[in-house]
Design an enzyme around this catalytic site. Structure first.
Site, PDB file in Angstrom:
ATOM      1  N   GLY A  15      38.382 -36.798  10.759  1.00  0.00           N
ATOM      2  CA  GLY A  15      37.278 -36.207  10.015  1.00  0.00           C
ATOM      3  C   GLY A  15      37.651 -34.925   9.306  1.00  0.00           C
ATOM      4  N   SER A  65      37.992 -34.349   5.837  1.00  0.00           N
ATOM      5  CA  SER A  65      37.706 -34.209   4.405  1.00  0.00           C
ATOM      6  C   SER A  65      36.904 -32.962   4.089  1.00  0.00           C
ATOM      7  CB  SER A  65      36.973 -35.447   3.878  1.00  0.00           C
ATOM      8  OG  SER A  65      35.723 -35.601   4.517  1.00  0.00           O
ATOM      9  N   ILE A  68      34.699 -28.356   9.597  1.00  0.00           N
ATOM     10  CA  ILE A  68      35.565 -27.925  10.688  1.00  0.00           C
ATOM     11  C   ILE A  68      36.878 -28.700  10.678  1.00  0.00           C
ATOM     12  CG2 ILE A  68      35.814 -27.796  13.200  1.00  0.00           C
ATOM     13  CD1 ILE A  68      32.786 -27.389  13.385  1.00  0.00           C
ATOM     14  N   TYR A  71      21.554 -38.390  18.324  1.00  0.00           N
ATOM     15  CA  TYR A  71      22.724 -37.524  18.161  1.00  0.00           C
ATOM     16  C   TYR A  71      23.065 -36.828  19.474  1.00  0.00           C
ATOM     17  CZ  TYR A  71      25.655 -33.685  16.495  1.00  0.00           C
ATOM     18  OH  TYR A  71      26.682 -32.806  16.316  1.00  0.00           O
TER      19      TYR A  71
END
Length: 281
Positions: free
Chosen positions: A11, A13, A16, A154
């Site tokens: 992740g 792109s 963080i 989530y």
């Protein structure tokens, strides 16, 4: 410079993940920065170039929800570089909703990215991390400790990650692998927009939940106005990668530490539920 440490970060792109990839490269790690869509690598490459570490940042495709993609990526890294010293599970997606107004499949999709994605990467990496005495670093959230209104799916996924990693921690330590979770609070990044929140559409179909949802959304906008920068949050990820003996849990800010601390000292749940009830009224 001789590079003898290799890390895979998911992740990368934006947010963080991007900052963690650049920080790891600055610290001398060969950094394999992965993303589902490698056409979105321009910001990462430019950041690495500006920091003078473009030669240490390598972009590869990895879709954490696809076990085949994960296995191929991890195997390719080990084949090309001879070792794997750490993985950083950062890929994730936000989600806002409440159970009565969404399907179980909606919830399952959130779990696939935020929980099972972490498991796919960690499962593929562990044999190689045992060989190197490596590390598993997982970016969770304060939402993995404190349940939050309209974040049921989530928070469920992040709670699951926290429970899994807390349980894995002593087992992995017994074979030489360090496990750490990093818990950010509000971070000013594309993660918020990636949650796919259309406030007007959410409120239009909220029915009896509309007043509570409106209050929650207004409170969330205020909280993100003072959010931590992704670069600051990524400094804690780097700490988890480089500290001699990192703890199981690291928070990325004083606010995150206070929030998590309130929950961990709240034996009957009253402190947390009084706090979060104020978010929806």
């Amino acid at each position: 410079m001789t590079v003898d440490r290799t890390v895979v970060i998911s992740g990368t792109s934006s947010g963080i993940g991007l900052e963690a990839a650049v920080a790891a490269a600055r610290a001398g790690w060969r950094t394999v920065a992965t993303m589902r869509d490698t056409s979105r690598d321009a910001d990462l490459r430019e950041a690495a170039r500006k920091e003078g570490v473009a030669d240490l940042v390598e972009v590869r495709r990895m879709d954490v929800t696809d076990p085949g993609s994960v296995q191929a990526c991890i195997a390719g890294v080990v084949a090309d570089h001879g070792r794997l010293d750490a993985v950083v599970n950062n890929a994730g997606a936000g989600h806002v909703g409440t159970l009565e107004q969404e399907s179980v499949e909606d919830v399952r999709a959130v779990m696939e990215v935020n929980f099972f994605g972490v498991l796919h990467v960690t499962h593929a990496a562990l044999p190689h991390l045992r060989s190197s005495g490596g590390r598993v670093v997982t970016v969770t959230s304060v939402g993995g400790v404190v349940g939050q209104p309209f974040n049921e799916a989530y928070c469920a996924a992040k709670f699951a990650v926290e429970g899994f990693m807390e349980s894995l921690h002593p087992v992995a330590a017994g074979v030489g692998v360090t496990v750490t979770v990093v818990e950010p609070g509000a971070v000013a990044s594309e993660f918020v927009s990636n949650a796919g929140v259309d406030q007007d559409a959410l409120l239009a179909r909220a029915g009896v939940y509309a007043p509570a949802l409106k209050a929650y959304l207004e409170r969330t906008v205020r909280s993100f106005a003072g959010a931590q920068s992704p670069r600051d949050a990524a400094a804690t990820v780097l700490e988890a990668l480089t500290a001699d003996a990192p703890p199981l849990r690291l928070q990325t800010s004083d606010g995150a530490r206070d929030f998590v601390g309130a929950k961990l000292a709240d034996l009957d749940g009253g402190t947390v539920t009084r706090l979060t009830s104020g978010w929806v009224s």
